[in-house]
Design a protein around this motif. Structure first.
Motif, PDB file in Angstrom:
ATOM      1  N   GLU A  47      19.284  32.006 -10.443  1.00  0.00           N
ATOM      2  CA  GLU A  47      20.466  32.128  -9.591  1.00  0.00           C
ATOM      3  C   GLU A  47      20.685  33.604  -9.286  1.00  0.00           C
ATOM      4  O   GLU A  47      20.821  34.421 -10.192  1.00  0.00           O
ATOM      5  N   PRO A 298      28.703  25.101  -5.679  1.00  0.00           N
ATOM      6  CA  PRO A 298      27.318  24.765  -6.025  1.00  0.00           C
ATOM      7  C   PRO A 298      27.065  23.268  -6.063  1.00  0.00           C
ATOM      8  O   PRO A 298      25.926  22.830  -5.999  1.00  0.00           O
ATOM      9  N   THR A 299      28.125  22.486  -6.137  1.00  0.00           N
ATOM     10  CA  THR A 299      27.962  21.036  -6.227  1.00  0.00           C
ATOM     11  C   THR A 299      27.885  20.357  -4.869  1.00  0.00           C
ATOM     12  O   THR A 299      27.777  19.143  -4.806  1.00  0.00           O
ATOM     13  N   ASP A 300      27.977  21.117  -3.767  1.00  0.00           N
ATOM     14  CA  ASP A 300      28.050  20.444  -2.467  1.00  0.00           C
ATOM     15  C   ASP A 300      27.502  21.355  -1.370  1.00  0.00           C
ATOM     16  O   ASP A 300      27.966  22.479  -1.207  1.00  0.00           O
ATOM     17  N   ILE A 301      26.533  20.865  -0.604  1.00  0.00           N
ATOM     18  CA  ILE A 301      26.032  21.654   0.521  1.00  0.00           C
ATOM     19  C   ILE A 301      26.493  21.077   1.853  1.00  0.00           C
ATOM     20  O   ILE A 301      26.032  21.490   2.911  1.00  0.00           O
ATOM     21  N   ASP A 302      27.406  20.101   1.804  1.00  0.00           N
ATOM     22  CA  ASP A 302      27.873  19.491   3.055  1.00  0.00           C
ATOM     23  C   ASP A 302      29.193  20.084   3.518  1.00  0.00           C
ATOM     24  O   ASP A 302      29.878  19.518   4.363  1.00  0.00           O
ATOM     25  N   ALA A 323      26.141  25.962   4.876  1.00  0.00           N
ATOM     26  CA  ALA A 323      25.545  25.606   3.590  1.00  0.00           C
ATOM     27  C   ALA A 323      24.290  24.763   3.787  1.00  0.00           C
ATOM     28  O   ALA A 323      24.204  23.980   4.740  1.00  0.00           O
ATOM     29  N   GLY A 324      23.320  24.933   2.915  1.00  0.00           N
ATOM     30  CA  GLY A 324      22.098  24.146   2.990  1.00  0.00           C
ATOM     31  C   GLY A 324      20.982  24.820   2.233  1.00  0.00           C
ATOM     32  O   GLY A 324      21.193  25.848   1.578  1.00  0.00           O
ATOM     33  N   LYS A 325      19.785  24.260   2.344  1.00  0.00           N
ATOM     34  CA  LYS A 325      18.652  24.717   1.548  1.00  0.00           C
ATOM     35  C   LYS A 325      17.551  25.358   2.376  1.00  0.00           C
ATOM     36  O   LYS A 325      16.621  25.937   1.836  1.00  0.00           O
ATOM     37  N   ILE A 349      23.336  31.616  -5.221  1.00  0.00           N
ATOM     38  CA  ILE A 349      23.326  30.919  -6.513  1.00  0.00           C
ATOM     39  C   ILE A 349      22.488  29.644  -6.413  1.00  0.00           C
ATOM     40  O   ILE A 349      21.647  29.349  -7.251  1.00  0.00           O
ATOM     41  N   GLY A 350      22.736  28.873  -5.349  1.00  0.00           N
ATOM     42  CA  GLY A 350      22.176  27.527  -5.288  1.00  0.00           C
ATOM     43  C   GLY A 350      20.705  27.488  -4.944  1.00  0.00           C
ATOM     44  O   GLY A 350      19.999  26.575  -5.369  1.00  0.00           O
ATOM     45  N   ASN A 351      20.216  28.463  -4.164  1.00  0.00           N
ATOM     46  CA  ASN A 351      18.837  28.402  -3.700  1.00  0.00           C
ATOM     47  C   ASN A 351      17.913  29.377  -4.417  1.00  0.00           C
ATOM     48  O   ASN A 351      16.742  29.513  -4.027  1.00  0.00           O
ATOM     49  N   LEU A 352      18.410  30.045  -5.444  1.00  0.00           N
ATOM     50  CA  LEU A 352      17.583  30.938  -6.261  1.00  0.00           C
ATOM     51  C   LEU A 352      16.794  31.919  -5.391  1.00  0.00           C
ATOM     52  O   LEU A 352      15.596  32.102  -5.581  1.00  0.00           O
TER      53      LEU A 352
ATOM     54  N   TYR B  94      13.817  29.720 -14.326  1.00  0.00           N
ATOM     55  CA  TYR B  94      15.174  29.268 -14.661  1.00  0.00           C
ATOM     56  C   TYR B  94      15.301  27.746 -14.751  1.00  0.00           C
ATOM     57  O   TYR B  94      16.140  27.226 -15.483  1.00  0.00           O
ATOM     58  N   MET B 131      12.248  24.958  -2.945  1.00  0.00           N
ATOM     59  CA  MET B 131      13.543  24.268  -2.868  1.00  0.00           C
ATOM     60  C   MET B 131      13.949  23.837  -4.269  1.00  0.00           C
ATOM     61  O   MET B 131      13.094  23.515  -5.093  1.00  0.00           O
ATOM     62  N   VAL B 132      15.258  23.853  -4.504  1.00  0.00           N
ATOM     63  CA  VAL B 132      15.761  23.298  -5.759  1.00  0.00           C
ATOM     64  C   VAL B 132      16.839  22.267  -5.439  1.00  0.00           C
ATOM     65  O   VAL B 132      17.598  22.403  -4.488  1.00  0.00           O
ATOM     66  N   ARG B 135      21.901  21.638 -10.196  1.00  0.00           N
ATOM     67  CA  ARG B 135      22.228  22.951 -10.738  1.00  0.00           C
ATOM     68  C   ARG B 135      22.266  22.927 -12.250  1.00  0.00           C
ATOM     69  O   ARG B 135      22.774  21.982 -12.855  1.00  0.00           O
ATOM     70  N   GLN B 155      27.766  12.964  -8.969  1.00  0.00           N
ATOM     71  CA  GLN B 155      28.010  13.758  -7.768  1.00  0.00           C
ATOM     72  C   GLN B 155      26.754  13.815  -6.912  1.00  0.00           C
ATOM     73  O   GLN B 155      25.647  13.678  -7.406  1.00  0.00           O
ATOM     74  N   LYS B 156      26.972  14.095  -5.620  1.00  0.00           N
ATOM     75  CA  LYS B 156      25.866  14.047  -4.672  1.00  0.00           C
ATOM     76  C   LYS B 156      24.738  15.011  -5.042  1.00  0.00           C
ATOM     77  O   LYS B 156      23.564  14.680  -4.923  1.00  0.00           O
ATOM     78  N   TYR B 157      25.121  16.214  -5.453  1.00  0.00           N
ATOM     79  CA  TYR B 157      24.116  17.268  -5.603  1.00  0.00           C
ATOM     80  C   TYR B 157      23.953  17.740  -7.042  1.00  0.00           C
ATOM     81  O   TYR B 157      23.464  18.836  -7.278  1.00  0.00           O
ATOM     82  N   GLN B 158      24.401  16.929  -7.992  1.00  0.00           N
ATOM     83  CA  GLN B 158      24.217  17.310  -9.396  1.00  0.00           C
ATOM     84  C   GLN B 158      23.594  16.144 -10.133  1.00  0.00           C
ATOM     85  O   GLN B 158      23.928  14.986  -9.882  1.00  0.00           O
ATOM     86  N   THR B 190      15.172  17.996   3.916  1.00  0.00           N
ATOM     87  CA  THR B 190      15.801  19.304   3.791  1.00  0.00           C
ATOM     88  C   THR B 190      16.737  19.372   2.589  1.00  0.00           C
ATOM     89  O   THR B 190      17.416  20.369   2.393  1.00  0.00           O
ATOM     90  N   ARG B 192      19.340  17.203   1.923  1.00  0.00           N
ATOM     91  CA  ARG B 192      20.697  16.687   2.102  1.00  0.00           C
ATOM     92  C   ARG B 192      20.808  15.244   1.626  1.00  0.00           C
ATOM     93  O   ARG B 192      19.937  14.426   1.902  1.00  0.00           O
TER      94      ARG B 192
END
Lengths: 360, 349
Positions: A47, A298-302, A323-325, A349-352, B94, B131-132, B135, B155-158, B190, B192
């Motif tokens: 991160e 960090p818990t949501d990219i939407d 937000a996105g990857k 943080i989220g995409n390292l 990490y 891509m990761v 978290r 949760q959606k992304y965890q 991607t 999502r």
């Protein structure tokens, strides 16, 4: 519904409305350089809490590369390692690692470079601000790493190591919540900045909710702020910056605003409708601009993720990203370097990763 | 939660060993044995290198072998097709803490699933992070106290101790999640969120899971899930609606689907950790089936000594006649040459 309930509802609506980010700002076109940083085979970014450049264009990245180890079979649980500081040249090629095995490198919060090219590292878990001179030697320390980790963490506390530190107001009688004490003991500090005289401002930050001011020699001057919503209070202080006049800009992410103070901490104004300001950067020169990231959780990219560009009085110039990857998308931006106004380094943080952005 | 699950399992074992054993034992009968030949000392490690719990193994299109294993720290090693050590990927990365799965996609990207960091990572073939997903819990929050009571909402992304990853032909990403969530999640390519089946709650119904432990997607885009503690496999459509369950092949530890126009599915009724008395008699075999569920044959049995299996945790079946197995309890990876399924038998479905 009773009248009282209507009033309550109105209050709720009013309180919620400013949290939404400003959507009227014009879009700024931008590109993200492919492979902004070149890493050796055995070096990985975790991160990215901090990214900063010096006057030669060297790039410094302070990153959470692994988790602190607790040693067992000891009188108390001691924490070691967890973050690393890397240097790259202006082309993004890896140069070296700084501070390998450093006592205070547990959970990266930020890295900044002062006008003299000294390097300042802020660590959220060790609660330390570490100044390196241009040779990479430790020149000054603010804060002290807690000797051992509380396990289990203190009830209601933030950090296991930093949480409930001696400076942690609100968990003991004395200062109001988040106000800390008149000393350089921090509770999850997040950032550091300097005025033209070299005075040091520490955002103390997530455990506490204050800004602490020190002379350039590290003598405590004062601190201001406590947890709350009123002017001069903070939900948290995620990031700070100081302009040429010595005004202090503080990203009060939890309250959806940037607060502006004079050099002694007197509240001047606030810039609202910014979502969750988490990273700030101020350019220098005749017409400075302020970049503010409405970082997604960090818990949501939407949701959220865009970065705003504005004048120091809050006049909006534009926004970019979401937000996105993918490249040109952001995963919880925690750091912006804006040494050059239209060439930004952004730490996520989220995409390292670090992205190098060119604004058009 | 898993601690409670383990405690509950132990209690069940003490009180009603019979019923648990009955569930571990595959109910299918009359399955022919597939003749196979082990490749002795398949992986060759440099001096002073060793494998830990070899929970994950996969190959790329060149036949290179990736082993994601729990050593001093969790490590990802790459070997050539003959088993010679090539390099390590992700040293000190990490997202590595407690290995669970490694898979290779059609572009030879390497994906790791780590149930210690709750992270799924996509590495390029060169070993760079692309891509990761998910978290890692922030260290600054201190040691994770073992959760008591119901799992928090998924949760959606965890993730909560995710177990495996797969892709459909369009590149959508599917994650089985896991030991404390009990769901399968679909993301677009991607990253999502698109959909999920199951939730944080364990369940027995179709489309519910109790420790979804392995996952693969076939060329039709259907999602195969090893629903371990429910002692079954489930097949879901591409939008994660359940199609069917397979309950006669034992525990449902892990699943592998070979690529190509004629796909085969391998299911492992792995012997349980701990090697309880009698467990070797009723578990350990791997089944080879057609996509339509027709069982072709089975091979292998438990054992500490090669070529015995010691809790098979993942299979590679890029070539359906060359199976590579990662085992938990013998810290090794074995390769087996299977006698090919006669075309007539395949055709005779």
């Amino acid at each position: 519904m009773k009248p009282f309930a209507y009033i309550l509802l109105a209050i709720v609506v009013l309180a919620v409305a400013p949290a939404g980010a400003q959507n009227t700002a014009p879009q700024i076109n931008f590109d993200s350089a492919a492979n902004a940083l070149t890493l050796p085979d055995d070096v990985y970014l975790g991160e990215v809490a901090g990214v900063a450049t010096n006057s030669r264009g060297d790039i410094f990245v302070y990153t959470r590369t692994g988790h602190p180890y607790l040693s067992l079979g000891t009188a108390r649980p001691f924490a070691h390692n967890g973050s690393r500081l890397f240097q790259f040249d202006r082309t993004g090629k890896f140069t070296r690692e700084l501070g390998q095995g450093m006592y205070g490198f547990l959970f990266a919060a930020q890295v900044r470079v002062d006008p003299q090219d000294n390097l300042w590292v802020v660590d959220q878990m060790s609660g330390m601000v570490i100044k390196f001179d241009t040779q990479g030697r430790v020149a000054m320390l603010l804060g002290r790493k807690p000797e051992a980790v509380n396990n289990p963490p203190r009830a209601g506390g933030a950090g296991a190591a930093g949480g409930g530190g001696e400076g942690g107001g609100g968990r003991e009688a004395g200062p109001p919540p988040g106000a800390g004490r008149a000393q350089d003991v921090f509770d999850r500090p997040t950032d550091v900045a300097w005025d033209a005289q070299g005075n040091i401002f520490v955002a103390d930050g997530l455990g506490n909710a204050r800004i602490a001011k020190f002379t350039k020699d590290g003598v405590f001057v004062k601190s201001w702020g406590q947890r709350g919503m009123a002017p001069g209070q903070f939900a948290n202080v995620r990031s700070i910056a100081v302009d040429a006049q010595g005004n202090v800009y503080a990203a009060d992410g939890g309250n959806g605003r940037v607060q502006v103070f004079d050099n002694n901490g007197t509240f001047k104004t606030e810039i609202k409708n910014l979502g969750n300001p988490q990273a700030l950067c101020l350019t220098t020169g005749a017409n400075p601009v302020l970049y503010v990231s409405n970082s997604n959780p960090p818990t949501d990219i939407d949701t959220a993720g865009e970065i705003y560009k504005m004048r120091l009085d809050g006049t909006m110039l534009g926004k970019f990203g979401r937000a996105g990857k993918l490249p040109k998308e952001f995963g919880t931006v925690n750091a912006i370097d804006c040494r050059t106004e239209n060439t930004l380094y952004v730490g996520e943080i989220g995409n390292l990763r670090v992205q190098k952005l060119t604004l058009h | 939660m898993t601690r409670y699950r383990a405690a509950a399992c132990a209690a069940v074992l003490l009180l009603a060993t019979g019923s648990l054993v009955a569930q571990q034992k595959a109910t299918i009968t009359g399955v022919p044995d597939i003749p196979f030949t082990p490749v002795p000392n398949f992986l060759k490690l440099p001096p002073n290198e060793n494998l830990g719990e070899s929970v994950a193994v996969a190959t790329n299109s060149k036949g290179n072998i990736y082993v994601y294993h729990r050593r001093d720290t969790t490590r990802l090693f790459e070997f050539d097709r003959n088993g010679n050590f090539l390099r390590e990927i992700g040293k000190g990365y990490y997202g590595f803490e407690f290995a669970h799965s490694v898979r290779v996609d059609k572009e030879d990207n390497i994906w790791t699933v780590d149930e210690g960091t709750n992270m799924v990572t996509k590495f390029s073939p060169e070993g760079k992070v692309l891509m990761v997903l998910g978290r890692r819990p922030p260290a600054v929050n201190g040691p994770v106290i073992f959760p008591v009571g119901p799992n928090p909402p998924a949760q959606k992304y965890q993730f909560c101790r995710p177990t495996d990853v797969g892709w459909d032909p369009q590149g959508n990403i599917f994650v089985s999640d896991g030991y404390c969530n009990n769901r399968v999640v679909k993301y677009d390519k991607t990253g999502r969120f698109v959909a999920q089946a199951g939730s944080e709650k364990a369940g027995k119904g179709l489309g519910e899971f109790n420790l979804p432990h392995g996952l693969q997607v076939d060329e039709r885009g259907q999602v195969w899930v090893a629903d371990r503690t429910n002692f079954r496999y489930q097949v879901l459509d591409n939008n994660l609606k359940p199609i069917k369950e397979i309950t006669n092949l034992g525990v449902g530890w892990t699943v592998c689907i070979s690529p190509g126009p004629h796909q085969y599915v391998f299911h492992s009724n792995s012997n349980p950790n701990g090697n309880t008395p009698g467990s070797w008699d009723i578990t350990g075999e791997i089944y080879k089936t057609e996509l339509d569920g027709t069982v072709i044959g089975k091979f292998g049995k438990p054992g500490k000594v090669a070529p015995g299996f010691q809790v098979v945790h993942m299979m590679d079946c890029r070539n359906p006649n060359e199976i590579i197995l990662g085992e938990i309890e013998s810290w090794r990876v074995q390769k087996f040459i299977l006698q090919a399924t006669p075309a007539s038998r395949s055709a005779a479905r």
